[in-house]
Design a protein around this motif. Structure first.
Motif, PDB file in Angstrom:
ATOM      1  N   ARG A   1      30.160   0.857 -11.757  1.00  0.00           N
ATOM      2  CA  ARG A   1      29.581   0.450 -10.490  1.00  0.00           C
ATOM      3  C   ARG A   1      30.095  -0.865  -9.967  1.00  0.00           C
ATOM      4  NH1 ARG A   1      23.787   1.106  -8.472  1.00  0.00           N
ATOM      5  NH2 ARG A   1      24.358   2.275  -6.626  1.00  0.00           N
ATOM      6  N   ASP A   2      30.304  -1.805 -10.849  1.00  0.00           N
ATOM      7  CA  ASP A   2      30.624  -3.149 -10.404  1.00  0.00           C
ATOM      8  C   ASP A   2      31.995  -3.583 -10.901  1.00  0.00           C
ATOM      9  OD1 ASP A   2      29.365  -6.478 -10.920  1.00  0.00           O
ATOM     10  OD2 ASP A   2      30.112  -5.526  -9.091  1.00  0.00           O
TER      11      ASP A   2
ATOM     12  N   GLU B   1      24.628 -13.073 -15.573  1.00  0.00           N
ATOM     13  CA  GLU B   1      23.450 -13.767 -16.096  1.00  0.00           C
ATOM     14  C   GLU B   1      22.555 -12.781 -16.806  1.00  0.00           C
ATOM     15  OE1 GLU B   1      23.470 -16.350 -12.031  1.00  0.00           O
ATOM     16  OE2 GLU B   1      21.654 -16.395 -13.228  1.00  0.00           O
TER      17      GLU B   1
ATOM     18  N   MET C   1      22.850  -6.645  -4.388  1.00  0.00           N
ATOM     19  CA  MET C   1      24.068  -6.856  -5.151  1.00  0.00           C
ATOM     20  C   MET C   1      25.295  -6.796  -4.248  1.00  0.00           C
ATOM     21  SD  MET C   1      25.606  -4.656  -8.294  1.00  0.00           S
ATOM     22  CE  MET C   1      26.073  -3.347  -7.200  1.00  0.00           C
TER      23      MET C   1
ATOM     24  N   PHE D   1      30.334   7.854 -14.027  1.00  0.00           N
ATOM     25  CA  PHE D   1      29.220   7.199 -13.357  1.00  0.00           C
ATOM     26  C   PHE D   1      27.926   7.956 -13.631  1.00  0.00           C
ATOM     27  CE2 PHE D   1      26.969   4.541 -10.895  1.00  0.00           C
ATOM     28  CZ  PHE D   1      26.908   4.735  -9.529  1.00  0.00           C
TER      29      PHE D   1
ATOM     30  N   ASP E   1      20.606  -2.477  -5.083  1.00  0.00           N
ATOM     31  CA  ASP E   1      22.001  -2.215  -4.715  1.00  0.00           C
ATOM     32  C   ASP E   1      22.393  -3.059  -3.509  1.00  0.00           C
ATOM     33  OD1 ASP E   1      21.908   1.403  -5.323  1.00  0.00           O
ATOM     34  OD2 ASP E   1      22.109  -0.317  -6.675  1.00  0.00           O
TER      35      ASP E   1
ATOM     36  N   THR F   1      19.586 -10.361  -6.265  1.00  0.00           N
ATOM     37  CA  THR F   1      19.637  -9.692  -7.563  1.00  0.00           C
ATOM     38  C   THR F   1      18.781 -10.474  -8.554  1.00  0.00           C
ATOM     39  OG1 THR F   1      21.634 -10.944  -8.094  1.00  0.00           O
ATOM     40  CG2 THR F   1      21.927  -8.730  -7.208  1.00  0.00           C
ATOM     41  N   LEU F   2      18.216  -9.762  -9.493  1.00  0.00           N
ATOM     42  CA  LEU F   2      17.294 -10.376 -10.447  1.00  0.00           C
ATOM     43  C   LEU F   2      17.763 -10.106 -11.866  1.00  0.00           C
ATOM     44  CD1 LEU F   2      13.902  -9.144  -8.926  1.00  0.00           C
ATOM     45  CD2 LEU F   2      15.039 -11.322  -8.506  1.00  0.00           C
ATOM     46  N   THR F   3      17.380 -10.983 -12.738  1.00  0.00           N
ATOM     47  CA  THR F   3      17.536 -10.685 -14.150  1.00  0.00           C
ATOM     48  C   THR F   3      16.371  -9.810 -14.573  1.00  0.00           C
ATOM     49  OG1 THR F   3      16.231 -12.580 -14.825  1.00  0.00           O
ATOM     50  CG2 THR F   3      18.609 -12.922 -14.531  1.00  0.00           C
ATOM     51  N   ASN F   4      16.506  -9.260 -15.772  1.00  0.00           N
ATOM     52  CA  ASN F   4      15.397  -8.492 -16.335  1.00  0.00           C
ATOM     53  C   ASN F   4      14.113  -9.298 -16.313  1.00  0.00           C
ATOM     54  OD1 ASN F   4      16.364  -6.022 -16.933  1.00  0.00           O
ATOM     55  ND2 ASN F   4      16.813  -6.437 -19.077  1.00  0.00           N
TER      56      ASN F   4
ATOM     57  N   THR G   1      14.498   0.103 -12.056  1.00  0.00           N
ATOM     58  CA  THR G   1      13.291  -0.518 -11.564  1.00  0.00           C
ATOM     59  C   THR G   1      13.698  -1.488 -10.490  1.00  0.00           C
ATOM     60  OG1 THR G   1      13.380  -2.249 -13.204  1.00  0.00           O
ATOM     61  CG2 THR G   1      12.172  -0.259 -13.781  1.00  0.00           C
TER      62      THR G   1
ATOM     63  N   LYS H   1      28.080  -9.631  -3.256  1.00  0.00           N
ATOM     64  CA  LYS H   1      29.439  -9.431  -3.741  1.00  0.00           C
ATOM     65  C   LYS H   1      30.455  -9.192  -2.643  1.00  0.00           C
ATOM     66  CE  LYS H   1      29.294  -9.038  -8.336  1.00  0.00           C
ATOM     67  NZ  LYS H   1      30.336  -9.515  -9.231  1.00  0.00           N
TER      68      LYS H   1
ATOM     69  N   CYS I   1      16.791  -1.941 -16.851  1.00  0.00           N
ATOM     70  CA  CYS I   1      17.601  -2.354 -15.717  1.00  0.00           C
ATOM     71  C   CYS I   1      18.992  -1.814 -15.970  1.00  0.00           C
ATOM     72  CB  CYS I   1      17.621  -3.865 -15.534  1.00  0.00           C
ATOM     73  SG  CYS I   1      18.770  -4.734 -16.593  1.00  0.00           S
ATOM     74  N   VAL I   2      19.721  -1.707 -14.920  1.00  0.00           N
ATOM     75  CA  VAL I   2      21.064  -1.178 -15.079  1.00  0.00           C
ATOM     76  C   VAL I   2      22.014  -2.325 -15.290  1.00  0.00           C
ATOM     77  CG1 VAL I   2      22.910   0.090 -13.942  1.00  0.00           C
ATOM     78  CG2 VAL I   2      20.539   0.802 -13.647  1.00  0.00           C
ATOM     79  N   ASP I   3      22.718  -2.258 -16.329  1.00  0.00           N
ATOM     80  CA  ASP I   3      23.679  -3.306 -16.622  1.00  0.00           C
ATOM     81  C   ASP I   3      24.892  -3.084 -15.749  1.00  0.00           C
ATOM     82  OD1 ASP I   3      25.482  -5.061 -17.578  1.00  0.00           O
ATOM     83  OD2 ASP I   3      25.309  -4.461 -19.662  1.00  0.00           O
ATOM     84  N   LEU I   4      25.095  -3.964 -14.827  1.00  0.00           N
ATOM     85  CA  LEU I   4      26.180  -3.743 -13.889  1.00  0.00           C
ATOM     86  C   LEU I   4      27.388  -4.589 -14.215  1.00  0.00           C
ATOM     87  CD1 LEU I   4      24.048  -3.517 -10.673  1.00  0.00           C
ATOM     88  CD2 LEU I   4      25.069  -1.668 -11.968  1.00  0.00           C
ATOM     89  N   ASN I   5      27.411  -5.103 -15.390  1.00  0.00           N
ATOM     90  CA  ASN I   5      28.619  -5.809 -15.778  1.00  0.00           C
ATOM     91  C   ASN I   5      29.700  -4.789 -16.072  1.00  0.00           C
ATOM     92  OD1 ASN I   5      30.266  -7.872 -16.336  1.00  0.00           O
ATOM     93  ND2 ASN I   5      29.058  -8.730 -18.004  1.00  0.00           N
TER      94      ASN I   5
ATOM     95  N   LYS J   1      22.813 -17.694  -4.161  1.00  0.00           N
ATOM     96  CA  LYS J   1      23.664 -16.551  -4.512  1.00  0.00           C
ATOM     97  C   LYS J   1      24.548 -16.155  -3.333  1.00  0.00           C
ATOM     98  CE  LYS J   1      20.675 -14.689  -8.017  1.00  0.00           C
ATOM     99  NZ  LYS J   1      19.923 -13.549  -8.529  1.00  0.00           N
TER     100      LYS J   1
ATOM    101  N   ALA K   1      15.297  -4.167 -10.933  1.00  0.00           N
ATOM    102  CA  ALA K   1      16.383  -5.069 -11.279  1.00  0.00           C
ATOM    103  C   ALA K   1      17.744  -4.461 -11.088  1.00  0.00           C
ATOM    104  CB  ALA K   1      16.240  -5.518 -12.720  1.00  0.00           C
ATOM    105  N   ALA K   2      18.609  -5.171 -10.436  1.00  0.00           N
ATOM    106  CA  ALA K   2      20.035  -4.909 -10.544  1.00  0.00           C
ATOM    107  C   ALA K   2      20.556  -6.139 -11.207  1.00  0.00           C
ATOM    108  CB  ALA K   2      20.646  -4.737  -9.171  1.00  0.00           C
ATOM    109  N   CYS K   3      20.917  -6.019 -12.438  1.00  0.00           N
ATOM    110  CA  CYS K   3      21.178  -7.223 -13.214  1.00  0.00           C
ATOM    111  C   CYS K   3      22.393  -7.957 -12.696  1.00  0.00           C
ATOM    112  CB  CYS K   3      21.422  -6.855 -14.678  1.00  0.00           C
ATOM    113  SG  CYS K   3      19.944  -6.157 -15.412  1.00  0.00           S
ATOM    114  N   ASN K   4      22.287  -9.207 -12.563  1.00  0.00           N
ATOM    115  CA  ASN K   4      23.416 -10.052 -12.254  1.00  0.00           C
ATOM    116  C   ASN K   4      24.349 -10.012 -13.443  1.00  0.00           C
ATOM    117  OD1 ASN K   4      25.149 -12.312 -12.088  1.00  0.00           O
ATOM    118  ND2 ASN K   4      23.777 -13.151 -10.525  1.00  0.00           N
ATOM    119  N   PRO K   5      25.548  -9.529 -13.225  1.00  0.00           N
ATOM    120  CA  PRO K   5      26.406  -9.328 -14.399  1.00  0.00           C
ATOM    121  C   PRO K   5      26.770 -10.617 -15.107  1.00  0.00           C
ATOM    122  CG  PRO K   5      27.632  -9.017 -12.358  1.00  0.00           C
ATOM    123  CD  PRO K   5      26.193  -9.156 -11.994  1.00  0.00           C
TER     124      PRO K   5
ATOM    125  N   ASP L   1      21.007 -13.339 -19.485  1.00  0.00           N
ATOM    126  CA  ASP L   1      20.001 -13.975 -20.344  1.00  0.00           C
ATOM    127  C   ASP L   1      18.625 -13.541 -19.889  1.00  0.00           C
ATOM    128  OD1 ASP L   1      20.793 -16.398 -18.225  1.00  0.00           O
ATOM    129  OD2 ASP L   1      18.643 -16.135 -18.568  1.00  0.00           O
ATOM    130  N   GLU L   2      17.660 -13.717 -20.731  1.00  0.00           N
ATOM    131  CA  GLU L   2      16.342 -13.184 -20.488  1.00  0.00           C
ATOM    132  C   GLU L   2      15.409 -14.168 -19.810  1.00  0.00           C
ATOM    133  OE1 GLU L   2      17.478  -9.797 -21.106  1.00  0.00           O
ATOM    134  OE2 GLU L   2      15.306 -10.002 -20.915  1.00  0.00           O
TER     135      GLU L   2
END
Lengths: 558, 852
Positions: A30-31, B27, A113, A9, A110, A170-173, B19, A117, A19-23, B39, B21-25, B29-30
């Motif tokens: 993390r996720d 989604e 998210m 981690f 966090d 949660t937001l996208t980039n 920053t 979840k 952004c942190v890729d939480l996939n 959600k 963003a906590a990316c939705n795993p 896409d940009e």
């Protein structure tokens, strides 16, 4: 297993990313699905992660986070100390002190998210575990705790930056990099509405909850955050029109806490018990950050001359001048306005007892541990004074929050627990006094059941304080109240923000007074000039954020 | 066990260069615009009327929210573009379903279904017919209890009392805990609960009693006749005329009364006391213009007419209750004043009576903090066969303990009052250590003991406070805490702020005074605690009444000491008679103020009333922390090292004086045991602390005196005294106190300073003049005899000019009751010319000598 995952981690976290890729990738754990199937090591740790971000390294040895030295409370011993950038012109959007922005939005992300979840959380596999029912009970509270924490971080953001983006999912980039700033009033409304909604579901105390994990968000903490938010919202920085209704709301919220304090088990404590090894259990504490046993703060703030002491944050003469004498309420400055011959007079005798608990002065026996205790010498040439490198530039050393029983010698060091106060009951007597004074126009108006003077006097008449009562009104009251607030809440991370919300930066922060004591024990005052610009009322939005998001506008003046 | 959640230093601190963003795993896409999307919503189970939040994206254009069952809502609040607050509507389909948000052109459905809640209460912690007191908790059990939003009870005046859910102690899905307000309506009745969707749930019918306090009638005097003889009786004149403040421009009135009093006179009930002429009286209550009379024109109070309303008092006066109500007199009072006239009557005072709630137990405080429960059903205790044993974490190598506690709880067990709940018909409890070496109380705790509260339901609560039990505390870590005895099962151990009304006196407990309850820092007290509830005296309505049972053993000369927490500028405490509230002048005249208390000795003439009616306090400007009764006891010499009256009526009796009491003992000091009783079988024995064998060095030197026996401390006993303490055993006597009397002091060398000087702060200093060092030689020892060594002990040899004399300081050594340093050659000149100074803190200099 846990350490392995933590190691991965940490590695993941150090990878720079916008952004942190939480996939589920090999870069982060993390996720992962397992997180939501394990209680102790998964779900509960996620919640703990958010709590961890409330801590701002206050007790660390990095004094950039101890804001006292950016106020008239203290001066940092070393000119190179990072905190000096606040006052020496080094503060800029490129050097923005962005920790509050970064950690707050990280924590908010966090929370969003986890809330999204939590419905995936499934620990039924463990239903035959003897602790299963206890876990289910704890999980019931997590959403409310997370929402409290989200509200807390929004308070920090609004206090620091004013208008800030309001993120509740949660937001996208792309979304994150196009979001706009929401007006501060709406941020305040969000905070207050959230807290009103979740408060009934949070327990009054965790003593009777599963595992009795004291230190988590309580109903009282929710109402405390609400009251403080409303006080800030009513203050001149956020209330330029002086809308009295905002002060009224703040007064009501603070009074609610005072009225229920007894039922909640809150009590004013002896001042000296507010910090120290057992402060975590202090009945005045509403919400505090307990830290494990450590002595970094002592090393950072013990006087030079004390082994491993680095002086750190040195109280100013400006602060000392605000303490009043017990016999008649006269301030130190008023009674001793000029130079003082310390060899013939002890000017500190009879001073407010909070002084001796907050400040180490020349001649004091410090620290308290037998291995290192000695009479501190802050006169020029003295053992703890210039010309020693890093010695106090103010003539004083910090005592409050510093646990003198910590031994910091190279051998046989000892460590102690520390508790950083976020909310305590005493603050709300002051908050209430300020709010009701501004709401009613008088310090003696009992519309809300308690006058401003009565509220302040609750603190002044504590058995270990016993200071002359407040009786003033009008402008005289304001001046004395601002002194009292500085004295009572010294070094608790209020002054930096109070002066800003009062819009009194030039009055208090442009110049400070320090004491110089020569070898003949003559104390003289000298003035230190500091940089102050009205743009300093708010932090600059970090340049890095502006570059990523063209919709973000910079705060005025930066 | 309580865990300190907040020590999260060990928990990973998230260090992200993140920053917003906590990316939705799902989604990555940009696109900045994901369109309309739900959600999460919260809570996922609702009832009508419940606040909800919905989180997602694209909400700025949402115009409708559709709930399962096709129930559409258009009234909601948007919070930014990603959150909506809405109140769940009525009519939601029972089977639930997806939540939908709609804009003009699209709609989005939630990922998870919304379900309809249904509050079902399965039980309560109190059953029909049971008693419940104000301050107690009532727990509701069931499912979907999170939808309960308020409780309706009845307040002390019989009106509905609404408790909103923010006042519940805990609100969860399966339990709701409601704290019953202290001032609850007394009686048997049924309270109610309401859910968001309006469902009404009846609480069981319970017998409600106000709790945590009691109602008392408080008399507030408006006006007193300060000169009855001078003013004289009314004689159809205007002497006793009263006006509202500011309404007596012509100075016609004997007094003006403030608005709040005037309001009571006009709209409430007040009382007038008269001294009446035994031959004839007539009382007319009218206005100053005599235009309207209360009770009607010429309808005066006089013998044979309404005289039954004039209630006789013990002092011969008579009091009339007056309620004007809608009498036309009221409208005239502001302008025309209030007049008491007639003949043969002298108005003595005007007053009101008010029922005031007096808190007995301080604040309600939180629920019990249970630290152990008997989950395994172990019991009952049976002396050596079955006990309940508790220890400190890491100190139970032999697994003997029922439970061990972390240091924080163990510290509290040792220092705070805690409680043990037991059940049993005839319990006999001994609280001791695991080795049975030091008992908390000399006698076992049985029904009738002040430490045992009968809960009335077959259970008892033991009040445990170890803080004064030095001998027990000394061994507790190593030897554990043991509850033994017979006839009881230990059910749980708990802390409870405010306590379950602990008894006012702790009885005879080893080690000295009890510590009062309340307050966050215990106050060290002397004597037996007879009141231990923190009570603020902010105005004249405040009072405490100490019952007569607390004075059952009081003697003439005993001291009643009132420990104070706060003392204001208007400080005025008053001893009062219990029943009529009048000043108890015999106590008041003897009252003295001490450091943190006031006290008075019990005069002989007060004993009967104390033992039959008790004692009351009233006053302003202070807060009582505790009240103790200090036995007059024997006049003692020396330092008291044991002050608990202990009867030695069998060989089971013993006292153990802990080693800390002998920390400053020296050879030759006298251990004197003061006796209260001495019987024909009198046989006291000095004993070794641990193995209980006779301590022959003491025994052989023991002598009897007038009311005591004593023995000197032999040199060979010091080590054991200071490490293990001293035990006494024997029969035929009662110990009143044990003291340690210093032996003759031994000072070596020539005294060069013999003025006792306290070094409490850095301003303290002594300067030994040069003349004292006229004959000093290199190598002489300068020895400073000290006492009262504090934790901040720091003595410093100084030059006359106050700087540190490093040649002495560097050679300074500590001894038993002194510090010393040799005279270096280089110091002689200065010693002989300017002398030697001492400075420092945390000690007292007794003498300074110079030893060749």
């Amino acid at each position: 297993m846990k350490l392995d995952r933590i190691a991965i981690f940490i590695l993941a976290c150090l990878i720079p990313a916008s952004c942190v890729d939480l996939n589920y990738t090999e870069e982060t754990t993390r996720d992962e699905e397992w997180t939501y199937e394990y209680f102790e090591n998964g779900i509960k740790n996620m919640v703990f992660d958010v709590y961890a971000q409330v801590y701002n390294n206050e007790f660390g040895n990095n004094s950039a986070y101890f804001l006292a030295s950016a106020t008239d409370e203290a001066q940092y011993a070393l000119e190179t100390g990072a905190v000096n950038n606040y006052v020496n012109g080094g503060w800029s959007p490129a050097n923005p002190y962005s920790n509050i922005w970064t950690k707050s939005y990280t924590a908010i992300a966090d929370v969003c998210m986890y809330l999204e979840k939590l419905d995936e959380a499934d620990i039924t596999e463990w239903q035959y575990n003897p602790d299963y029912s206890l876990w289910v009970q704890q999980m019931e509270l997590f959403p409310y705790e997370l929402r409290f924490l989200r509200a807390y971080f929004y308070f920090e953001l609004f206090r620091t930056y004013g208008d800030v983006p309001l993120v509740t999912t949660t937001l996208t980039n792309a979304q994150a990099n196009s979001i706009t700033r929401t007006p501060a009033d709406q941020i305040v409304k969000f905070i207050v509405d959230e807290l009103d909604e979740i408060a009934p579901y949070l327990p009054v105390t965790y003593l009777t909850e599963v595992n009795s994990e004291v230190g988590r968000a309580t109903r009282i903490a929710a109402y405390a955050l609400k009251a403080r938010t409303l006080l800030y919202a009513a203050s001149p920085l956020f209330n330029p029109t002086g809308d009295k209704s905002k002060w009224e709301k703040a007064a009501e919220a603070c009074k609610f806490i005072l009225d229920n304090a007894g039922n909640w088990g809150l009590k004013l404590s002896a001042y000296g018990s507010l910090w120290g090894h057992d402060a975590f259990y202090n009945p005045e504490l509403i919400f505090g950050l307990g830290r494990g046993e450590d002595n970094a703060f002592e090393m950072a703030n013990y006087p030079v001359g004390v082994e491993n002491g680095s002086s750190g944050n040195c109280p100013t003469q400006s602060l000392v001048d605000q303490y009043e004498f017990q016999d008649n309420g006269e301030t130190f400055r008023s009674r001793y306005p000029g130079s003082i011959d310390l060899s013939v007079v002890n000017p500190y005798e009879g001073l407010d007892p909070r002084f001796a608990l907050t400040v180490v002065k020349n001649g004091d026996s410090w620290p308290t541990n037998n291995a290192q205790k000695k009479a501190i010498e802050t006169f020029t040439g003295g053992f703890n004074a210039s010309p020693k490198y890093g010695a106090t530039p103010t003539g004083y050393y910090l005592r409050k929050y510093v646990d003198g029983s910590c031994v910091t010698t190279a051998d046989n060091q000892t460590t102690r627990r520390h508790t950083w106060i976020i909310f305590r009951l005493g603050e709300f007597y002051l908050d209430y006094a300020e709010a009701v004074f501004n709401a009613t126009g008088s310090a003696n108006d009992a519309t809300y059941g308690l006058t401003a003077n009565e509220a302040v006097n609750k603190l002044r008449e504590r058995a270990d304080i016993q200071m002359p009562k407040f009786t003033e009104d009008g402008a005289a009251w304001v001046a004395r109240y601002e002194r009292e607030r500085l004295v009572e809440l010294a070094f608790e991370n209020h002054r930096f923000w109070d002066v800003r919300r009062w819009k009194k930066g030039p009055e208090y922060f442009r110049t400070i007074q320090v004491a110089n004591i020569n070898s003949s024990l003559q104390l003289t005052r000298s003035t230190v000039n500091r940089q102050w610009d009205d743009k300093y009322y708010f932090y600059p939005i970090p340049q890095t954020e502006l570059k990523k998001n063209p919709n973000l506008t910079q705060n005025q003046g930066w | 066990m309580k865990k300190i959640f907040a020590y999260i230093g060990w928990v990973l601190t998230v260090v992200l260069l993140g920053t917003l963003a906590a990316c939705n795993p799902k989604e990555i896409d940009e696109s900045a615009d994901l369109g309309l999307n739900i959600k999460v919503f919260f809570p996922t189970k609702v009832v009508a009327g419940q606040p909800m939040t919905i989180n997602g994206s694209g909400f700025s254009d949402v115009t409708q929210i559709v709930f399962p069952g096709d129930v559409t809502v258009t009234d909601f609040e948007k919070v930014g573009g990603g959150m909506i607050r809405v109140i769940a509507p009525s009519g939601i389909a029972a089977e639930g379903g997806k939540l939908i948000v709609r804009t003009a052109s699209e709609q989005a459905e939630s990922r998870v279904p919304l379900t309809l809640g249904n509050t079902v209460v399965s039980g309560f912690s109190k059953q029909e017919g049971e008693d419940i007191s104000g301050g107690e908790q009532l727990t509701v059990f069931g499912t979907d209890l999170e939808f309960i939003c308020r409780a309706e009870l009845i307040d002390s005046e019989g009106n509905p009392l609404i408790l909103e859910d923010e006042q519940f102690h805990r609100k969860g899905t399966n339990t709701v805990i409601i704290t019953i307000p202290k001032q609850i309506f007394e009686g048997t009745w049924v309270g109610k609960l309401y859910t968001f969707d309006g469902k009404e749930i009846l609480l069981p019918e319970l017998n409600y009693k106000p709790g945590g306090g009691h109602w008392e009638t408080v008399k507030t005097v408006f006006w007193t006749n300060d000169d009855p003889e001078g003013h004289g009786p009314a004689n159809w004149n205007g002497t006793y005329r009263f006006a509202l403040e500011g309404h007596d421009g012509a100075n016609e009135c004997i007094a003006e009364l403030p608005q709040d009093v005037w309001d009571i006179i006009k709209n409430g009930t007040f009382y007038a006391t008269f001294q009446l002429d035994p031959n004839w009286y007539q009382i007319r209550i009218t206005n100053g213009h005599w235009s309207v009379q209360w009770q009607g024109a010429d309808n005066d109070f006089k013998p044979g007419n309404m005289d039954d309303q004039l209630i006789p008092n013990e002092d011969g006066t008579r009091t009339l209750e007056i309620t004007f109500g809608s009498d036309p007199l009221v409208e005239t009072l502001d302008d025309k004043h209030l007049l008491f006239t007639g003949s043969g009557n002298t108005l003595m005072e005007l007053f009101s009576l008010e029922e005031v709630w007096i808190d007995d137990g301080g604040e309600t405080g939180p629920v019990q903090e249970v630290i152990w429960t008997n989950e395994t059903g172990e019991g009952p205790a049976d002396w050596g066969n079955l006990n309940y044993r508790f220890g400190l974490d890491g100190h139970d190598g032999n697994n003997e303990c029922d439970a061990t506690f972390p240091q924080e709880i163990w510290n509290r067990i040792k220092s705070e009052t805690f409680y043990a709940l037991i059940e049993g018909a005839s319990p006999q409890i001994r609280i001791t250590d695991g080795w049975w070496s030091a008992n908390l109380t000399p006698d076992d705790i049985k029904p009738g003991s002040d430490l045992l509260i009968d809960n009335g339901d077959g259970t008892w609560t033991i009040v445990v406070n170890l803080s004064g039990a030095d001998a027990l505390l000394a061994v507790l870590d190593a030897q554990h805490l043991l509850f033994t005895g017979g006839g009881f099962t230990l059910l749980k151990l708990f802390f409870q702020e405010g306590g379950p009304t602990p008894p006012g006196g702790g009885g005879d407990e080893p080690g000295g005074g009890d510590e009062p309850g309340g307050g966050d820092e215990p106050i060290k007290t002397e004597g037996t605690v007879i009141w231990n509830t923190e009570t603020a005296f902010a105005d004249w309505s405040a009072t405490i009444l100490i019952g007569p049972e607390k004075f059952a053993d009081a003697q003439e000369g005993d001291i009643i000491r009132v420990y104070l927490k706060d003392k204001g500028s208007d400080y005025n405490p008053i001893f009062k008679h219990a029943e009529d509230w009048s000043d108890w002048s015999e106590f008041q005249g003897a009252k003295v103020d001490g450091d943190g208390y006031f006290e008075a000795a019990i005069p002989a003439g007060a004993l009967d009333e104390l033992k039959s009616k008790g004692l009351r306090f009233q006053g302003v400007g202070f807060t009582i922390a505790a009240v103790t009764l200090i036995g007059s006891g024997p006049e003692t010499e020396g330092t008291v090292i044991w002050d608990t009256v202990t009867a030695f009526d069998s060989w089971n009796a013993t006292i153990l004086i802990g080693p800390e009491k002998f920390a400053d003992a020296k050879e030759g000091d006298i251990v004197r045991v003061y006796l209260k009783d001495k019987n024909s079988d009198y046989l006291p024995i000095f004993k070794h602390a641990e193995d209980w064998s006779d301590w022959t060095e003491f025994q052989s030197a023991k002598v009897d005196g007038d009311g005591y026996f004593e023995a000197p401390v032999p040199a060979g006993a010091l080590d054991e005294l200071t490490s293990k303490g001293l035990r006494f055993q024997g029969v035929g006597f009662t110990v009143a106190a044990v003291t340690l009397i210093p032996g003759p002091p031994q000072y070596e060398g020539t005294v060069i300073w013999d003025t006792e000087t306290v070094f409490a702060d850095w301003s303290a200093t002594i300067l030994i003049g040069a003349d004292r060092f006229a004959d000093a030689q290199e190598g002489n020892i300068i020895r400073v005899y000290t006492k009262d060594k504090g934790s901040d002990y720091n003595p410093i040899f100084k030059h006359e000019n106050w700087s540190d004399w490093t040649e002495f300081q560097g050679q300074k050594e500590e001894g038993d009751g002194y510090f010393e340093a040799p005279v270096p050659a280089g110091a002689l000149d200065e010693l002989r010319s300017t002398g030697l100074r001492f400075q420092g803190v945390g000690f007292t200099i007794v003498k300074v000598t110079m030893i060749p």
